[in-house]
Write an enzyme that holds these catalytic residues in place. Structure first.
Site, PDB file in Angstrom:
ATOM      1  N   SER A 115       0.854  -1.185   0.000  1.00  0.00           N
ATOM      2  CA  SER A 115       0.000   0.000   0.000  1.00  0.00           C
ATOM      3  C   SER A 115       0.884   1.228   0.000  1.00  0.00           C
ATOM      4  CB  SER A 115      -0.886  -0.002   1.248  1.00  0.00           C
ATOM      5  OG  SER A 115      -1.406   1.286   1.492  1.00  0.00           O
ATOM      6  N   SER A 116       0.408   2.304  -0.613  1.00  0.00           N
ATOM      7  CA  SER A 116       1.224   3.524  -0.675  1.00  0.00           C
ATOM      8  C   SER A 116       1.427   4.159   0.696  1.00  0.00           C
ATOM      9  CB  SER A 116       0.586   4.538  -1.629  1.00  0.00           C
ATOM     10  OG  SER A 116      -0.722   4.867  -1.216  1.00  0.00           O
ATOM     11  N   TYR A 144      -0.748  -0.572  10.038  1.00  0.00           N
ATOM     12  CA  TYR A 144      -0.939  -1.258   8.757  1.00  0.00           C
ATOM     13  C   TYR A 144       0.307  -1.115   7.899  1.00  0.00           C
ATOM     14  CZ  TYR A 144      -3.152  -2.247   4.207  1.00  0.00           C
ATOM     15  OH  TYR A 144      -3.474  -2.756   2.979  1.00  0.00           O
ATOM     16  N   LYS A 148       2.850  -3.983   6.191  1.00  0.00           N
ATOM     17  CA  LYS A 148       3.072  -4.058   4.751  1.00  0.00           C
ATOM     18  C   LYS A 148       4.561  -3.933   4.411  1.00  0.00           C
ATOM     19  CE  LYS A 148      -0.976  -4.895   3.126  1.00  0.00           C
ATOM     20  NZ  LYS A 148      -1.217  -6.147   2.372  1.00  0.00           N
ATOM     21  N   HIS A 187     -12.787   3.334   2.963  1.00  0.00           N
ATOM     22  CA  HIS A 187     -11.874   4.330   2.433  1.00  0.00           C
ATOM     23  C   HIS A 187     -12.653   5.451   1.754  1.00  0.00           C
ATOM     24  CE1 HIS A 187      -8.895   0.933   2.702  1.00  0.00           C
ATOM     25  NE2 HIS A 187      -8.199   1.936   3.193  1.00  0.00           N
TER      26      HIS A 187
END
Length: 320
Positions: A115-116, A144, A148, A187
């Site tokens: 994820s960015s 999170y 990641k 989101h």
């Protein structure tokens, strides 16, 4: 090797999509239908990916040739802030269990989806892959993000130590069919679609949006992401991860206005500045992926129209 001469054929392979019921996983299943492979899936009720013994047993029995690791516990700012232990523990466990089982069972190739949010909060824009671990994370989703980052490093470590063909990609903010429309745990795109739809139905004069509306975000259609993942699986093999995005961004206020137009809401947008904004800007540098020959295809408004149709047809997931 990191060019198109690297070709991993998916045709006639057994391909496991971990997390196939999520937005990304379901898009991968749709995309893989065109590859002539056997797509393997297993529901959460039959396999809990946080349980190492169960994962090891399932992978050993199912014998996938390739894995797309799209499973994970996901959510927005509120969910990350409310359940930090769940977000770090569950995502760490899923990454370790699937990646380790892939190595132990000689899976030929694995693609891990990050994820960015792995990038530091104040990273120079656009964000290149080398900026990982160059500064502090955004506090609201650090749990999170750390999980990641660990997944990326696991893929790197297995490649370095064991020669495993494990790769990672980092997608921009996603939207599209199958998103989670929960009022608190969704989101931005899904949250806005639900909010504007409910406001249109009730003829509400205003819709309140968290934050100032000034942060800039890049949004990628989930079916474009799935296409990119298949492309990367087939044409890329290297220790470095790849950003996947459009290379373009806009403010949350601009994005909200487009969503309102798609939904057909004509009231006023009000910004609640007491709510957190999150990271000021998150734009990915996608030059490495573009150089390999892949670019995003779906225009933002067109993708949102498809997403709203899905919302109306299926009610999304986790609506209550």
């Amino acid at each position: 090797m990191s060019d198109q001469s690297v070709l991993f054929e998916l045709e006639n392979r057994r391909v496991f999509v971990a997390g196939h019921r999520g937005m990304v996983g379901s898009a991968l299943v749709r995309r893989l239908a065109r590859e002539g492979c056997e797509t393997l899936t297993v529901g959460r009720q039959d396999l809990d990916l946080t349980r190492s013994d169960d994962v090891a047993r399932w992978v050993a029995q199912s014998k996938p040739d390739a894995i797309f690791l799209a499973a994970g516990k996901v959510g927005g700012i509120h969910a990350n802030s409310t359940f930090p232990a769940d977000f770090i523990a569950d995502n760490l466990a899923i990454a370790q269990n699937v990646i380790r089982s892939a190595h132990e069972n000689n899976v030929k190739k694995l693609l891990f989806l990050g994820s960015s949010c792995i990038y530091p909060k104040m990273t120079p824009q656009p964000m290149t892959e080398d900026m990982l671990l160059s500064g502090p994370l955004e506090p609201t989703n650090q749990w999170y993000a750390i999980a990641k980052i660990a997944g990326i490093k696991l893929c790197e470590a297995y490649r370095i130590q064991h020669g495993a063909d494990f790769i990672s990609v980092m997608p921009a903010n996603l939207f599209g069919p199958g998103d989670n429309y929960h009022p608190e745990h969704s989101h931005v795109p899904a949250a806005l679609i639900r909010r504007f739809h409910e406001a249109k139905i009730s003829s509400a004069p205003t819709v309140t949006i968290w934050g100032t509306g000034r942060p800039r975000r890049e949004f990628l259609a989930v079916d474009d992401l799935a296409d990119a993942c298949v492309f990367v699986m087939k044409h890329y093999s290297d220790v470095a991860f790849l950003n996947i995005g459009t290379g373009e961004d806009l403010t949350i206020a601009q994005f909200a206005q487009i969503v309102a137009e798609v939904v057909g809401y004509e009231g006023q947008l009000v910004f609640d500045t007491s709510r957190p904004d999150g990271t000021p800007r998150k734009l990915l540098d996608v030059s490495r992926l573009n150089a390999l020959g892949w670019r995003a295809k779906t225009p933002l408004k067109e993708g949102l129209v498809q997403m709203y149709r899905d919302f109306l047809a299926n009610g999304g997931r986790n609506l209550t």
